[in-house]
Design an enzyme around this catalytic site. Structure first.
Site, PDB file in Angstrom:
ATOM      1  N   GLU A   1      -6.448   4.869   8.132  1.00 18.83           N
ATOM      2  CA  GLU A   1      -6.174   6.285   7.864  1.00 18.83           C
ATOM      3  C   GLU A   1      -7.409   6.971   7.300  1.00 18.83           C
ATOM      4  O   GLU A   1      -7.632   8.155   7.537  1.00 18.83           O
ATOM      5  CB  GLU A   1      -4.958   6.410   6.930  1.00 18.83           C
ATOM      6  CG  GLU A   1      -3.672   6.151   7.711  1.00 18.83           C
ATOM      7  CD  GLU A   1      -2.544   5.535   6.903  1.00 18.83           C
ATOM      8  OE1 GLU A   1      -2.602   5.563   5.660  1.00 18.83           O
ATOM      9  OE2 GLU A   1      -1.602   5.019   7.531  1.00 18.83           O
TER      10      GLU A   1
ATOM     11  N   GLY B   1       3.039   2.488  10.811  1.00 17.33           N
ATOM     12  CA  GLY B   1       4.008   3.563  10.628  1.00 17.33           C
ATOM     13  C   GLY B   1       4.791   3.911  11.884  1.00 17.33           C
ATOM     14  O   GLY B   1       5.447   4.947  11.954  1.00 17.33           O
TER      15      GLY B   1
ATOM     16  N   ASN C   1       0.873  -1.180   0.000  1.00 16.17           N
ATOM     17  CA  ASN C   1       0.000   0.000   0.000  1.00 16.17           C
ATOM     18  C   ASN C   1       0.910   1.230   0.000  1.00 16.17           C
ATOM     19  O   ASN C   1       1.524   1.537   1.023  1.00 16.17           O
ATOM     20  CB  ASN C   1      -0.890  -0.034   1.253  1.00 16.17           C
ATOM     21  CG  ASN C   1      -1.697   1.246   1.412  1.00 16.17           C
ATOM     22  OD1 ASN C   1      -1.768   2.072   0.497  1.00 16.17           O
ATOM     23  ND2 ASN C   1      -2.304   1.417   2.582  1.00 16.17           N
TER      24      ASN C   1
HETATM   25  P1  13P Z   1       3.301   0.555   7.644  1.00 21.16           P
HETATM   26  O1  13P Z   1       3.769  -0.745   7.024  1.00 21.16           O
HETATM   27  O2  13P Z   1       3.988   1.766   7.120  1.00 21.16           O
HETATM   28  O3  13P Z   1       3.257   0.454   9.136  1.00 21.16           O
HETATM   29  O4  13P Z   1       1.759   0.726   7.180  1.00 21.16           O
HETATM   30  C1  13P Z   1       0.883  -0.330   7.311  1.00 21.16           C
HETATM   31  C2  13P Z   1      -0.355   0.007   6.571  1.00 21.16           C
HETATM   32  O5  13P Z   1      -1.116   0.864   6.963  1.00 21.16           O
HETATM   33  C3  13P Z   1      -0.612  -0.717   5.308  1.00 21.16           C
HETATM   34  O6  13P Z   1      -1.903  -0.496   4.844  1.00 21.16           O
END
Ligand code: 13P
Length: 260
Positions: A97, A173, A9
């Site tokens: 998000e 994240g 993603n």
């Molecule tokens: P990260 O791998 O950056 O933690 O993000 C995960 C995510 O939200 C994938 O949809």
């Protein structure tokens, strides 16, 4: 057995100048990915270019969101047939998000899931608790509400077409991934719920991905869990060698577990 699935993603990253070399790097590094399905979800603006680069490769194209209607007066929105026309096969629904920054509701997400299926796209229903919810012991309550609402009204055939993703918000994240045991516990719970809303057979077939700070370093221990059928990767999917390493680990994990 369930074929592992690894989805990159890219979120709101990837001008065409960035997206093209990233897509080419992933394609060139994964000519024979093995026992694993691979999807990349670039931003909308890069879908045509990335689709062209991935055409004829084993890597599928996905979108990060879509509207539930096929067309109409919805300024700024993108409809499922537009995604299908560009070669998308997957669409993320209800990413945290979007839930938290844009206030997307379970009801809207449910409409998106149903619309995706109607248009022949595979919806990836994303669920996960916040850090506060986990501290308050509300992890299972939260994901149960999201699953039941997100899949409401779907018949067995439609349920069987869905992919689920457990993405604890506190792990996204942050560099702090859920432990394999934490993730497997929630995945097992979600699978039990699919058994209730659908059937045992559907639950055994549905793929449940883990997302939240997945990297090449932790992918093998996470993907060694029987309950974890793949990964939804954010930050680490923006680097071709890192993403390829995660895909290779998913394929090796499946081989070690005897999945096909
Ligand atoms: P990260 O791998 O950056 O933690 O993000 C995960 C995510 O939200 C994938 O949809």
């Amino acid at each position: 057995m369930r074929t592992p699935l690894v989805i990159g993603n890219w979120k709101m990253n990837g001008t065409l100048a960035e997206a093209r070399p990233l897509a080419s790097g992933i394609r060139d590094g994964l000519k024979r990915p093995g026992r694993v399905e691979v999807v990349v979800c670039p931003p909308f603006t890069a879908l045509p270019a990335v689709g062209e680069i991935l055409a004829g490769s084993p890597i599928a194209l996905g979108a990060q969101n879509s509207h539930h209607e096929a067309s109409g007066a919805h300024t700024g929105e993108i409809a499922p047939p537009m995604l299908v026309e560009l070669g998308c096969r997957f669409v993320l629904c209800g990413h945290s998000e979007r839930r938290h920054e844009l206030g997307e509701t379970d009801e809207q997400i449910n409409r998106k899931v149903a619309a995706a299926i109607r248009h022949g796209l595979t919806p990836v229903l994303c669920m996960g608790e916040t850090g506060e919810e986990r501290r308050q012991g509300l992890t299972f309550t939260t994901v149960e509400g999201q699953l039941r609402a997100g899949l409401a009204g779907l018949d067995g055939g439609s349920l069987a077409k869905c992919v689920l993703a457990y993405e604890p918000v506190w792990a996204i994240g942050t560099g702090v991934n859920a432990t394999p045991a934490q993730a497997a516990e929630v995945h097992g719970y979600l699978r039990g719920l699919v058994s209730e809303v659908g059937s045992k057979e559907i639950a055994q077939g549905v793929r449940i991905l883990y997302g939240g700070s997945v990297k090449a370093d932790n992918a093998d221990v996470l993907l060694a869990e029987q309950e974890i059928d793949g990964a939804l990767v954010g930050g680490a999917s923006l680097n071709a060698p890192g993403f390829i390493a995660i895909v290779r680990k998913a394929a090796r994990g499946a081989a070690a577990r005897g999945d096909s």
